[in-house]
Design a protein around this motif. Structure first.
Motif, PDB file in Angstrom:
ATOM      1  N   MET A 142     -42.335 -46.946  52.236  1.00 54.63           N
ATOM      2  CA  MET A 142     -43.522 -46.292  51.714  1.00 54.63           C
ATOM      3  C   MET A 142     -44.726 -46.799  52.493  1.00 54.63           C
ATOM      4  SD  MET A 142     -44.798 -45.968  47.775  1.00 54.63           S
ATOM      5  CE  MET A 142     -43.195 -45.333  47.341  1.00 54.63           C
ATOM      6  N   ASN A 143     -45.601 -45.895  52.867  1.00 52.71           N
ATOM      7  CA  ASN A 143     -46.788 -46.270  53.616  1.00 52.71           C
ATOM      8  C   ASN A 143     -48.029 -45.864  52.827  1.00 52.71           C
ATOM      9  OD1 ASN A 143     -48.996 -46.221  55.603  1.00 52.71           O
ATOM     10  ND2 ASN A 143     -47.370 -46.676  57.054  1.00 52.71           N
ATOM     11  N   TYR A 144     -48.938 -46.806  52.643  1.00 51.91           N
ATOM     12  CA  TYR A 144     -50.158 -46.585  51.859  1.00 51.91           C
ATOM     13  C   TYR A 144     -51.382 -46.299  52.727  1.00 51.91           C
ATOM     14  CZ  TYR A 144     -47.388 -48.571  48.091  1.00 51.91           C
ATOM     15  OH  TYR A 144     -46.404 -48.807  47.156  1.00 51.91           O
ATOM     16  N   HIS A 145     -51.188 -46.156  54.043  1.00 51.06           N
ATOM     17  CA  HIS A 145     -52.317 -46.016  54.959  1.00 51.06           C
ATOM     18  C   HIS A 145     -53.191 -44.815  54.585  1.00 51.06           C
ATOM     19  CE1 HIS A 145     -54.517 -47.054  58.505  1.00 51.06           C
ATOM     20  NE2 HIS A 145     -54.353 -45.847  59.033  1.00 51.06           N
ATOM     21  N   HIS A 146     -54.456 -45.079  54.382  1.00 50.78           N
ATOM     22  CA  HIS A 146     -55.491 -44.097  54.018  1.00 50.78           C
ATOM     23  C   HIS A 146     -55.269 -43.436  52.661  1.00 50.78           C
ATOM     24  CE1 HIS A 146     -57.893 -44.582  57.515  1.00 50.78           C
ATOM     25  NE2 HIS A 146     -56.931 -44.207  58.342  1.00 50.78           N
ATOM     26  N   LYS A 147     -54.452 -44.036  51.798  1.00 51.83           N
ATOM     27  CA  LYS A 147     -54.304 -43.521  50.435  1.00 51.83           C
ATOM     28  C   LYS A 147     -55.382 -44.142  49.561  1.00 51.83           C
ATOM     29  CE  LYS A 147     -49.429 -42.347  50.585  1.00 51.83           C
ATOM     30  NZ  LYS A 147     -49.600 -40.922  50.650  1.00 51.83           N
ATOM     31  N   LYS A 148     -55.868 -43.353  48.605  1.00 53.94           N
ATOM     32  CA  LYS A 148     -56.915 -43.809  47.688  1.00 53.94           C
ATOM     33  C   LYS A 148     -56.350 -43.842  46.276  1.00 53.94           C
ATOM     34  CE  LYS A 148     -60.606 -41.902  50.496  1.00 53.94           C
ATOM     35  NZ  LYS A 148     -61.725 -40.968  50.547  1.00 53.94           N
ATOM     36  N   PHE A 149     -56.721 -44.903  45.542  1.00 50.55           N
ATOM     37  CA  PHE A 149     -56.242 -45.088  44.178  1.00 50.55           C
ATOM     38  C   PHE A 149     -57.420 -45.365  43.247  1.00 50.55           C
ATOM     39  CE2 PHE A 149     -52.664 -46.023  46.855  1.00 50.55           C
ATOM     40  CZ  PHE A 149     -51.580 -45.515  46.161  1.00 50.55           C
ATOM     41  N   LYS A 150     -57.272 -44.924  41.983  1.00 49.30           N
ATOM     42  CA  LYS A 150     -58.264 -45.231  40.958  1.00 49.30           C
ATOM     43  C   LYS A 150     -57.552 -45.861  39.771  1.00 49.30           C
ATOM     44  CE  LYS A 150     -58.057 -40.796  38.653  1.00 49.30           C
ATOM     45  NZ  LYS A 150     -58.771 -39.694  38.082  1.00 49.30           N
ATOM     46  N   VAL A 151     -58.271 -46.649  39.010  1.00 51.71           N
ATOM     47  CA  VAL A 151     -57.732 -47.350  37.850  1.00 51.71           C
ATOM     48  C   VAL A 151     -57.644 -46.368  36.678  1.00 51.71           C
ATOM     49  CG1 VAL A 151     -58.111 -49.238  36.225  1.00 51.71           C
ATOM     50  CG2 VAL A 151     -58.739 -49.528  38.619  1.00 51.71           C
ATOM     51  N   ILE A 152     -56.463 -46.297  36.055  1.00 51.28           N
ATOM     52  CA  ILE A 152     -56.348 -45.489  34.837  1.00 51.28           C
ATOM     53  C   ILE A 152     -56.066 -46.367  33.611  1.00 51.28           C
ATOM     54  CG2 ILE A 152     -55.702 -43.383  36.053  1.00 51.28           C
ATOM     55  CD1 ILE A 152     -52.798 -43.897  35.134  1.00 51.28           C
ATOM     56  N   HIS A 153     -55.728 -47.638  33.845  1.00 47.73           N
ATOM     57  CA  HIS A 153     -55.548 -48.604  32.753  1.00 47.73           C
ATOM     58  C   HIS A 153     -55.801 -50.001  33.306  1.00 47.73           C
ATOM     59  CE1 HIS A 153     -53.852 -51.078  29.586  1.00 47.73           C
ATOM     60  NE2 HIS A 153     -53.136 -51.662  30.515  1.00 47.73           N
ATOM     61  N   ASN A 154     -56.444 -50.833  32.494  1.00 45.43           N
ATOM     62  CA  ASN A 154     -56.656 -52.232  32.870  1.00 45.43           C
ATOM     63  C   ASN A 154     -56.697 -53.076  31.602  1.00 45.43           C
ATOM     64  OD1 ASN A 154     -57.052 -54.394  34.581  1.00 45.43           O
ATOM     65  ND2 ASN A 154     -59.225 -54.047  34.846  1.00 45.43           N
ATOM     66  N   SER A 155     -56.124 -54.270  31.663  1.00 42.12           N
ATOM     67  CA  SER A 155     -56.207 -55.206  30.541  1.00 42.12           C
ATOM     68  C   SER A 155     -57.664 -55.560  30.266  1.00 42.12           C
ATOM     69  CB  SER A 155     -55.429 -56.485  30.862  1.00 42.12           C
ATOM     70  OG  SER A 155     -54.062 -56.219  31.049  1.00 42.12           O
ATOM     71  N   GLU A 156     -57.945 -55.985  29.054  1.00 44.00           N
ATOM     72  CA  GLU A 156     -59.321 -56.314  28.659  1.00 44.00           C
ATOM     73  C   GLU A 156     -59.932 -57.423  29.497  1.00 44.00           C
ATOM     74  OE1 GLU A 156     -60.183 -56.869  24.542  1.00 44.00           O
ATOM     75  OE2 GLU A 156     -58.888 -55.204  23.953  1.00 44.00           O
ATOM     76  N   ASN A 157     -59.115 -58.342  30.013  1.00 45.35           N
ATOM     77  CA  ASN A 157     -59.640 -59.459  30.807  1.00 45.35           C
ATOM     78  C   ASN A 157     -59.818 -59.098  32.284  1.00 45.35           C
ATOM     79  OD1 ASN A 157     -56.815 -59.314  30.914  1.00 45.35           O
ATOM     80  ND2 ASN A 157     -56.614 -61.453  31.465  1.00 45.35           N
ATOM     81  N   GLY A 158     -59.548 -57.858  32.639  1.00 47.89           N
ATOM     82  CA  GLY A 158     -59.789 -57.380  34.002  1.00 47.89           C
ATOM     83  C   GLY A 158     -61.195 -56.818  34.105  1.00 47.89           C
ATOM     84  N   ILE A 159     -61.746 -56.773  35.317  1.00 48.88           N
ATOM     85  CA  ILE A 159     -63.129 -56.289  35.444  1.00 48.88           C
ATOM     86  C   ILE A 159     -63.278 -55.079  36.348  1.00 48.88           C
ATOM     87  CG2 ILE A 159     -64.105 -58.560  34.907  1.00 48.88           C
ATOM     88  CD1 ILE A 159     -64.837 -58.795  37.875  1.00 48.88           C
ATOM     89  N   VAL A 160     -62.175 -54.571  36.907  1.00 51.20           N
ATOM     90  CA  VAL A 160     -62.301 -53.335  37.684  1.00 51.20           C
ATOM     91  C   VAL A 160     -62.517 -52.183  36.717  1.00 51.20           C
ATOM     92  CG1 VAL A 160     -60.943 -54.177  39.638  1.00 51.20           C
ATOM     93  CG2 VAL A 160     -59.800 -52.947  37.808  1.00 51.20           C
ATOM     94  N   ASP A 161     -63.258 -51.171  37.176  1.00 54.34           N
ATOM     95  CA  ASP A 161     -63.600 -50.062  36.287  1.00 54.34           C
ATOM     96  C   ASP A 161     -62.997 -48.754  36.793  1.00 54.34           C
ATOM     97  OD1 ASP A 161     -65.768 -48.585  37.968  1.00 54.34           O
ATOM     98  OD2 ASP A 161     -66.396 -50.689  38.017  1.00 54.34           O
ATOM     99  N   GLU A 162     -63.005 -47.747  35.940  1.00 51.22           N
ATOM    100  CA  GLU A 162     -62.380 -46.465  36.251  1.00 51.22           C
ATOM    101  C   GLU A 162     -63.116 -45.682  37.333  1.00 51.22           C
ATOM    102  OE1 GLU A 162     -62.024 -44.580  32.466  1.00 51.22           O
ATOM    103  OE2 GLU A 162     -60.478 -45.971  31.797  1.00 51.22           O
ATOM    104  N   GLU A 163     -64.335 -46.064  37.664  1.00 51.84           N
ATOM    105  CA  GLU A 163     -65.094 -45.388  38.718  1.00 51.84           C
ATOM    106  C   GLU A 163     -64.757 -45.925  40.104  1.00 51.84           C
ATOM    107  OE1 GLU A 163     -67.066 -42.762  37.971  1.00 51.84           O
ATOM    108  OE2 GLU A 163     -66.341 -43.076  35.938  1.00 51.84           O
ATOM    109  N   MET A 164     -64.107 -47.073  40.151  1.00 51.27           N
ATOM    110  CA  MET A 164     -63.812 -47.733  41.414  1.00 51.27           C
ATOM    111  C   MET A 164     -62.670 -47.031  42.142  1.00 51.27           C
ATOM    112  SD  MET A 164     -63.011 -51.768  41.910  1.00 51.27           S
ATOM    113  CE  MET A 164     -64.385 -52.139  40.844  1.00 51.27           C
ATOM    114  N   ILE A 165     -62.832 -46.831  43.441  1.00 48.37           N
ATOM    115  CA  ILE A 165     -61.792 -46.244  44.274  1.00 48.37           C
ATOM    116  C   ILE A 165     -61.342 -47.300  45.285  1.00 48.37           C
ATOM    117  CG2 ILE A 165     -61.218 -44.447  45.965  1.00 48.37           C
ATOM    118  CD1 ILE A 165     -61.706 -43.285  43.221  1.00 48.37           C
TER     119      ILE A 165
END
Length: 111
Positions: free
Chosen positions: A1-24
């Protein structure tokens, strides 16, 4: 599997995480080395670097500076799930190596 130039967004995060759903997360992969720079509402600057194995799993380390100018570090292991439409969902298990050193989970989805 190759992830080159793939973009991901957060759809779930634990409460102690700080990444947000707007982050790419825009991944760059050369060989089996994966890198990414990121930022968001709570993170001024973040970087990750990892290795992709033959199954597409990613073993990575991350470092970031939050909006309070605190340096934060951690580890993450991502397991891919390929959907029928060809998109990838990453199931992540992570742990802070700074601060309280708590652990959590996240799910990222290819945009």
């Amino acid at each position: 599997m190759n992830y080159h130039h793939k973009k991901f967004k957060v759809i779930h995060n634990s409460e102690n995480g700080i990444v947000d759903e707007e982050m790419i997360f825009h991944y760059v992969q050369i060989g089996n080395i994966l890198t990414c720079d990121y930022s968001g509402a709570n993170i001024r600057k973040g970087q990750l670097i990892g290795l992709v194995d033959e199954n597409g799993c990613i073993n990575m380390r991350y470092q970031q500076i939050n909006i309070a100018d605190e340096r934060m570090t951690g580890t993450c292991f991502s397991t891919p799930e390929k959907w029928r439409n060809g998109k990838i969902r990453l199931h992540e298990k992570w742990q802070w190596t700074s601060g309280e050193q708590t652990a959590g989970t996240s799910i990222l989805e290819e945009t």
